[in-house]
Every structure is written in structure tokens, then in C-alpha cells.
Design a protein around this motif. Sequence first.
Motif, PDB file in Angstrom:
ATOM      1  N   VAL A   1       0.847  -1.200   0.000  1.00  0.00           N
ATOM      2  CA  VAL A   1       0.000   0.000   0.000  1.00  0.00           C
ATOM      3  C   VAL A   1       0.879   1.245   0.000  1.00  0.00           C
ATOM      4  O   VAL A   1       0.589   2.222  -0.704  1.00  0.00           O
ATOM      5  CB  VAL A   1      -0.950  -0.010   1.212  1.00  0.00           C
ATOM      6  CG1 VAL A   1      -1.746   1.299   1.273  1.00  0.00           C
ATOM      7  CG2 VAL A   1      -1.889  -1.195   1.134  1.00  0.00           C
ATOM      8  N   LEU A   2       1.962   1.218   0.792  1.00  0.00           N
ATOM      9  CA  LEU A   2       2.886   2.360   0.798  1.00  0.00           C
ATOM     10  C   LEU A   2       3.512   2.563  -0.577  1.00  0.00           C
ATOM     11  O   LEU A   2       3.645   3.704  -1.044  1.00  0.00           O
ATOM     12  CB  LEU A   2       3.979   2.135   1.843  1.00  0.00           C
ATOM     13  CG  LEU A   2       5.072   3.214   1.919  1.00  0.00           C
ATOM     14  CD1 LEU A   2       4.469   4.576   2.236  1.00  0.00           C
ATOM     15  CD2 LEU A   2       6.130   2.839   2.964  1.00  0.00           C
ATOM     16  N   ALA A   3       3.874   1.462  -1.239  1.00  0.00           N
ATOM     17  CA  ALA A   3       4.460   1.573  -2.583  1.00  0.00           C
ATOM     18  C   ALA A   3       3.467   2.213  -3.544  1.00  0.00           C
ATOM     19  O   ALA A   3       3.854   3.053  -4.378  1.00  0.00           O
ATOM     20  CB  ALA A   3       4.872   0.186  -3.076  1.00  0.00           C
ATOM     21  N   GLN A   4       2.198   1.836  -3.447  1.00  0.00           N
ATOM     22  CA  GLN A   4       1.178   2.451  -4.308  1.00  0.00           C
ATOM     23  C   GLN A   4       1.003   3.929  -3.975  1.00  0.00           C
ATOM     24  O   GLN A   4       0.923   4.769  -4.873  1.00  0.00           O
ATOM     25  CB  GLN A   4      -0.154   1.719  -4.139  1.00  0.00           C
ATOM     26  CG  GLN A   4      -1.297   2.327  -4.960  1.00  0.00           C
ATOM     27  CD  GLN A   4      -2.653   1.681  -4.668  1.00  0.00           C
ATOM     28  OE1 GLN A   4      -2.730   0.681  -3.968  1.00  0.00           O
ATOM     29  NE2 GLN A   4      -3.707   2.258  -5.215  1.00  0.00           N
TER      30      GLN A   4
ATOM     31  N   ALA B   1      -5.430   8.696   8.119  1.00  0.00           N
ATOM     32  CA  ALA B   1      -4.031   9.025   8.442  1.00  0.00           C
ATOM     33  C   ALA B   1      -3.166   9.052   7.183  1.00  0.00           C
ATOM     34  O   ALA B   1      -2.297   9.925   7.030  1.00  0.00           O
ATOM     35  CB  ALA B   1      -3.483   8.012   9.444  1.00  0.00           C
ATOM     36  N   LEU B   2      -3.408   8.097   6.261  1.00  0.00           N
ATOM     37  CA  LEU B   2      -2.649   8.074   5.012  1.00  0.00           C
ATOM     38  C   LEU B   2      -2.971   9.293   4.157  1.00  0.00           C
ATOM     39  O   LEU B   2      -2.077   9.912   3.576  1.00  0.00           O
ATOM     40  CB  LEU B   2      -2.938   6.791   4.236  1.00  0.00           C
ATOM     41  CG  LEU B   2      -2.277   6.685   2.847  1.00  0.00           C
ATOM     42  CD1 LEU B   2      -0.764   6.815   2.955  1.00  0.00           C
ATOM     43  CD2 LEU B   2      -2.668   5.392   2.150  1.00  0.00           C
ATOM     44  N   ARG B   3      -4.258   9.653   4.086  1.00  0.00           N
ATOM     45  CA  ARG B   3      -4.637  10.828   3.294  1.00  0.00           C
ATOM     46  C   ARG B   3      -3.980  12.095   3.831  1.00  0.00           C
ATOM     47  O   ARG B   3      -3.474  12.912   3.071  1.00  0.00           O
ATOM     48  CB  ARG B   3      -6.163  10.979   3.275  1.00  0.00           C
ATOM     49  CG  ARG B   3      -6.851  10.222   2.150  1.00  0.00           C
ATOM     50  CD  ARG B   3      -8.327  10.586   2.061  1.00  0.00           C
ATOM     51  NE  ARG B   3      -9.063  10.034   3.205  1.00  0.00           N
ATOM     52  CZ  ARG B   3      -9.648   8.852   3.198  1.00  0.00           C
ATOM     53  NH1 ARG B   3      -9.602   8.090   2.107  1.00  0.00           N
ATOM     54  NH2 ARG B   3     -10.302   8.423   4.272  1.00  0.00           N
ATOM     55  N   PHE B   4      -3.967  12.245   5.150  1.00  0.00           N
ATOM     56  CA  PHE B   4      -3.357  13.435   5.738  1.00  0.00           C
ATOM     57  C   PHE B   4      -1.843  13.449   5.494  1.00  0.00           C
ATOM     58  O   PHE B   4      -1.270  14.482   5.139  1.00  0.00           O
ATOM     59  CB  PHE B   4      -3.647  13.501   7.234  1.00  0.00           C
ATOM     60  CG  PHE B   4      -3.063  14.719   7.899  1.00  0.00           C
ATOM     61  CD1 PHE B   4      -3.696  15.951   7.792  1.00  0.00           C
ATOM     62  CD2 PHE B   4      -1.874  14.635   8.607  1.00  0.00           C
ATOM     63  CE1 PHE B   4      -3.149  17.084   8.395  1.00  0.00           C
ATOM     64  CE2 PHE B   4      -1.313  15.766   9.209  1.00  0.00           C
ATOM     65  CZ  PHE B   4      -1.963  16.991   9.096  1.00  0.00           C
ATOM     66  N   ALA B   5      -1.185  12.294   5.689  1.00  0.00           N
ATOM     67  CA  ALA B   5       0.268  12.231   5.469  1.00  0.00           C
ATOM     68  C   ALA B   5       0.615  12.519   4.013  1.00  0.00           C
ATOM     69  O   ALA B   5       1.562  13.271   3.715  1.00  0.00           O
ATOM     70  CB  ALA B   5       0.792  10.856   5.878  1.00  0.00           C
TER      71      ALA B   5
END
Length: 516
Positions: free
Chosen positions: A439-442, A464-468
Amino acid sequence: MDLVTHQTATRREWAGLVVLVLPCLLVSMDLSVLFYALPFLSADLAPSSSQLLWILDLYGFVLAGFLITMGTLGDRIGRRKVLLAGAALFGLASVAAAYAQSTEMLIIARAVLGIAGATLAPSTLSLIRNMFHDPRQRQVAVSVWTLGFAGGAIVGPIVGGFMLEHFWWGSVFLLNVPVMVLLLVLGPILLPEFRNPVAGRFDLLGAVLSLATILPVIYGIKKLAADGFAWGYVGSIALGLAFGAMFLRRMSTAENPMVDVRLLRRAQFSGAVAACAITFLVLAGLGMFVSQYLQLVLGYGPLQAALWSLPGMAGMLVGVSAATAIAAKIKPSVIVASGLTLGGVGFALFAQVSVESGVAWVVASQIVLAGGIGAVATISTDLVLATAPKESAGAAAAISETANEFGGATGIALLGSLGAVVYRNELELSAPDGLPAQVLAQAKETLGSAFEAAANLPAALGDALRFAASSTFVNGVQWVAWIGAGGSVLVGAFVLVVLRRVPPTAPNGGGHDSAR
């Protein structure tokens, strides 16, 4: 007194200017109007991913490649003739694109639109050189022309979004047809014909070499921006540059060269072209981030995001008008350098944008930035026309427009790559704990990819991913904005030196018009 009367434009010339601005609007609109139609034509024609890229990019590639050829052709066989032929071809290709029954047909139509569009920009600008002999009036005419091109780029997405809400995807192309018909009807009545009586034969080999130079370089730069580094794209640029060296050698030795290379040795001409090209470089580099910020970080729809660009048009109108008003008293070097400095302030304002700041900083920066860029584009374009002899104004205009295309493409490639590097590196460090490696790679590919990945995660982790991702994207934007600010100031200093001897534009035959 008779000379002044002869040089003053009449109502016919001003009416002709209105006719010339219409195709300028459409040429710049067609560079962006298709973006919103992609989902609809994809559902209808089902193009592959590579075909979709060609549908988007081919128009710009071909337009850039044929500018010099068409500008030179107009100098030789007649600028109005080339303009009207291009208008007819543009209209026919628009109909073909609107009713395309296959992906291949649409791609061919987009290529023909690019060839036709290449006839319009240099022809309209060089005809302004013939219609407005008084330097002050010509500067006003160039200001209107500049606003036409800028207005098309801004209005294109808005008009496209409106048309797609009410009609099918091909309707965005049919907008071109009534305008081109109007040009074909009024052009022979209001526009003068002009060609260089001693131009000699058309340099076919030079035309081939110019295409072999521009197309591979533009292709390589744009693919680097879109797909990242690949040796094949670097090789494409190197191949184009090799042909470029052959083209310049040909221009130095040919009996009837397409381009008078002596123009490039004039500081007034080359300085003006460079100022505009570098301005487009930093502007295009930032522009690609603005739309992503509005649509992804702030969550605006495409049409709403496009509407927020309208205040920038107001800023450009002020910048163009102010530069034109003071050009008779203040040196071009000072006006252009001041415009670039104002543009630098606009970039600095955009560097204050954050995830929480909202749209206010974006609007403020666009107004200030567009005001400075409007002044730069108006004065620099007028300098290009004033420096070139009337006989080769078409080629000079084409060189200027080609340099702008290179500047824009390079800006997207260089500054876009910088923003992407900052985004990937910082997201690696700031990604939320517990995020799967795949997921991080994507998410590291693009901000859009991060949002897609976040949609498939548990709510808390997705937020959290959207904010980061948004925070790291904005950091990349800030880097690009500060580079734009510094670059604008440096180019302003360069212009102060290179154009320092060029006097203000004086009315009725004085000033920096070298053809006198």
C-alpha cells in the motif's frame, strides 16, 4: 503629419484584431478542453492506456513541431492565406474529432488539429505586425492577443465542463466550428495579405530538420514528466538536439533559410524570447500542482476547481493593461524585470499554502502571479515583433511560440520531477504506522494513488494516510514555489542586463522598433 496618419490604425484594423483573437482562444482551449471529456470518450471508444495518452498529448506535440514551418510558410506564400487555410482545416478536423467512431480516427483528428493550430498562432501575431505600424498601437494589439491566449487556457476547462454536463463528449470540439467559419468569412474582408516578396524558395530540408529537432525533444521531455526517468526518453531528447545542431548549420548556410539566425544574436530578440520561455517554465511547473491541490487536497470537483482560476484572469488583465500603459515612459527591461519580480512574489505567496489553509492563498497567489506574467508576456512578445523585420515576422513569432512550448514542457518535467521526489521521500518517513508495504508503494506513486489506496483501508488508517500524503504533497509544492520565486528574480536580473539598452516604446515611429 501624413506619415503619422498613414501609421495610425483604423477601425478596420481594430475589427480585424477581434477576428485574429478568436482562433487564439480556441488554440489554447484545445490544449486543455479534452481533460474532462476523458471518462466519457473512454467509455465510448474504449482506448488503451497508451492510446489515451496519444489522444491527450498528440495535439500539443504536433502543434509545437509545426510552428516554425508554418510561420515561415506564411512569410513566403502569404500570412492571411496560411491563416485561412489553417482555419478551414481546423474546422474540418474538429468535426472529425467530434464524430470519431474509433480511437484511431480521434488520434488522427487530433494530429490534424495540431497541424492546423500551428498555422494560427504565428499567422495571427505576424499579421498584427503588418496591421499596426504605430508601436504604441501595436503594443495594445499584442496585449489583446496575449489575453486571448491566456483566456483560452483558463476558459477551456470551464467551457468543457459545462458542455459535458449537457451534451456528449464530442461537443467540446464543435465549439471550434462556428468560430472558424466566422474567421473564413470576415478574414478576407478585414485582414490584409502580406508575404515577403524576396523570400525565395521554401526550404523543405530545413522544415524536415526543424520537425526532427522539435518533436523528439518535446516527446522526450513530456514523457520524462509523465513516466519518470528512462534512457529511451533521454535518447529521444539527445536525438532531437543532434538534429537541432544540423538545423542551425543549415540555417547558416542555406541560400533561403527558414530562420534568419542573425536574429538570435540580437540581445533584444533572444533576451525577450528567453524571458518568456523561462517564465512559462516556472509557471507550467507550478500549474500542474495547483489543480491537484484544489481537487485532491481541498476536494473540489473539476469544474469548481476550474472556476477558481478566474481571479487569475483578472490579475492578468491588470498586469497587461498596466504594462501597456507605462511602456511609453519606462524601459522594457524595467517593466519585464518588475513583472518577473511580481511573479516571484506570487510564487512566494503560493509557498504559504498548507493542507489547512484553504483556497485563499491559492487565489491570492494566482492574482499576483498572473499580473506579473501578463506584463512579461505582453512586453516580451512586442519586443520579438519589433526586433524582427516585417518580412520575417512569421518566423520570429514561431520561434517565440516554440520557445514557450519548450519552456512549458520543461517546467512540467523538471519541477514536476522535483515535487515527485520530495513527495516520495517524505511519505516514506511520514507514512502512518501499520501501513502494508504494498500500500505504501502504491501511495508513493502519486497523490491520486495515495487517495485510491486510502479508500480501501480501515477508516482511521485511511484518514491518516490521506493526511500524510496531502502534507508531503504540499511540502513538495512549497519547494517548487520557492524555486519559482527565486528563478523569477534571477531571470529579472538577467533581463535588466540584456535589455538595458532598449528604449521605451515611443508613439508614431519612435522607440524600439528596429524595422524603422
